[in-house]
Design a protein around this motif. Structure first.
Motif: not given
Lengths: 371, 159
Positions: A65-70, B120, B124, B130, B132-133, B141
């Motif tokens: 859930c942290l970021s798209k890349s992760l 989470v 962060r 950042t 970006d989702l 998720i």
């Protein structure tokens, strides 16, 4: 597939992404290398992988859930594979399983026991407590049970130990563990007697709160009450055929539609003889223990169906069900319900069992299912 | 002695026994390319000082076990990784570049230990990531493995 997953389509060896496996399970992606922006600067892919490899699976799933890349990194099949290789599956050592009420009990020959809760997805390793003795003690029997009075689950296990090497005399030690209450195994008083000693992995828990097992000596059926934590009685084996039975191998004890039953079988097929499987079901007339009789069912399987019926294949009996599985000659499983038979592809079943053993069961998006 | 030069032109002299814990420099020395100063264009002096401190302490690691200095070394390691995130990542990157396996392990383990069981939101904030989702993607998720987002061990504090 989710649109924000950068996973290669289809096969692992997708042409758009060149993956190479390096010695230390590092994943190198020559293209589509995911650099992650952490702490204000770009952290190279291999370093992020290196750190995430050391994070527990549950935290890892959350970090998607942290970021798209992760998210795409953690979802990557190669990352998951490398993670599994690095973090050895914790249930790898366990060869035997049993389950009641959604609790799964795993154990092995040396007495390691783990309990998994199917609903909460939690697992616990019970203390690895072995009775001491000169001869390496092996655990021959382990079973989950439920105490209806306290509503607690318990694990019962039996160890064989020998303290005099010369005489080779065995002692039996029986231990019990109440899940959620005990911190260590408790020895069952009045144990040490071999008269109740169960034969190897040959026991069954029934809904009446009793664990039934085939006794190693005498080969009658022993009963252990989970609530009372003591051996309650011995049920005589079926007349006439016992103790030798048809085969020299001990029959399997199973739960068939809530009844204690034994399955005996001819071991090898010699010539054109048909294979005989005999099912003894313990029937209770309702008056009490004195009213118990063994009901015999004989199942004849034409030898053309099965070339060999080994002991191992009979171990594949589906407890709690009224059928058993046998391996057929064409690599298929024959599933018998009394005389009615159905066929299953053995590969399919093997694959599922293999994945479960390796703790590699995966969810729909190939994320490891963590117990 | 081997001379190392950081990207801000500062030179450091290190004993060869210490510096060969770096596979990269060990190879250079073996190949005879380390006769003069070794320039390290990826590492600043502040980070290099940290790395050298580690290398000097970890000379003759094998002997530590015999002389009972293991606890001392363990304590040093614990103190050593007691640094901010940015500094930690700098050391990790340097250890990766210089190929110092033990240092890499130590720092990555420290990073993993700080991250594990964190919420989470906390991660962060700690790593300045950042998000970006979109909300839907995030929810998806969570729905996949809701159990991973619940539990008494989940720590929402930032440190």
């Amino acid at each position: 597939m989710r649109k924000f997953h950068k996973r290669p389509e289809g096969s692992l060896h997708s042409s758009t992404t060149n993956y190479t496996y390096m010695e230390e399970n590092k994943i190198y992606m020559e293209e589509n290398k995911i650099n992650v922006n952490i702490a204000g600067s770009f952290i190279p892919h291999e370093i992020v992988v290196e750190i995430l490899m050391k994070v527990p699976a549950k935290s890892l799933l959350r970090f998607k859930c942290l970021s798209k890349s992760l998210c795409s990194l953690i979802s990557d099949t190669l990352f998951i594979e490398a993670y599994h290789q690095r973090n050895r599956p914790c249930f790898r050592d366990f060869g035997f399983t049993q389950s009641i009420n959604g609790l799964v009990c795993l154990w092995n020959n040396v007495g390691k026991v783990a309990i998994c809760n199917r609903f909460t997805k939690q697992h616990v390793f019970l203390p690895h407590q072995q009775p001491t003795g000169l001869f390496c003690p092996s655990m021959t029997c382990c079973s989950l049970g439920f105490d209806p009075a306290t509503k607690k689950h318990k694990v019962f296990k039996a160890h064989a130990v020998s303290d005099q090497e010369e005489t080779g005399k065995f002692q039996a030690i029986y231990l019990i563990f109440t899940i959620g209450t005990d911190n260590s195994w408790r020895e069952i008083s009045g144990g040490c007697s071999l008269s109740f000693y169960p034969a190897k992995h040959n026991c069954v828990y029934m809904d009446d709160g009793v664990i039934y097992f085939v006794k190693k000596l005498g080969r009658d059926i022993g009963a252990f009450s989970v609530g009372e934590e003591k051996f309650t009685r011995i049920i005589s084996s079926p007349d006439g055929v016992w103790p030798l039975g048809i085969s020299k191998i001990l029959p399997r004890i199973v739960d068939i539609k809530g009844q204690v039953a034994l399955v005996d079988h001819t071991k090898d097929v010699v010539g054109d003889d048909d294979i005989k499987i005999v099912l003894y079901v313990l029937m209770n007339g309702g008056v009490g223990e004195d009213d118990e009789t063994w009901l015999t069912h004989t199942i004849e399987l034409p030898s053309s169906e099965i070339t060999e019926l080994s002991h191992c294949s009979l171990l594949g009996l589906f407890h709690k069900c009224s059928y058993m599985t046998l391996e057929g000659k064409n690599g298929e499983l024959l599933k018998y319900i009394k005389c009615y038979c159905r066929r299953f592809k053995v590969e399919k079943v093997r694959e599922v069992v293999r994945r479960m053993r390796r703790d590699r069961a995966t969810g729909p998006d190939e994320i490891p299912v963590d117990f | 002695m081997v001379k190392l030069k950081s990207n801000d032109d500062k030179e450091f002299e290190v004993e060869e026994a210490a510096v060969i814990q770096s596979e990269m420099i060990k190879n250079m020395i073996e190949d005879g390319c380390a006769t003069s100063v070794i320039p390290l264009p990826n590492i600043d002096s502040k980070t290099l000082i940290k790395v050298i401190e580690y290398l000097n302490k970890h000379i003759n690691m094998g002997k530590a076990a015999e002389t009972g200095e293991e606890d001392d070394l363990k304590e040093f390691d614990e103190q050593f990784v007691n640094m901010g995130w940015e500094e930690l990542f700098d050391v990790i990157m340097a250890a990766n570049y210089l190929n110092i396996h033990e240092l890499m392990e130590l720092c990555c383990q420290s990073a993993a230990d700080r991250l594990k069981n964190k919420s989470v939101r906390a991660v962060r904030e700690m790593l300045k990531i950042t998000n970006d989702l979109t909300e839907e993607e995030e929810q998806e998720i969570i729905n996949d493995a809701p159990w991973a987002f619940e539990g008494p061990e989940i720590d929402d504090t930032v440190n």
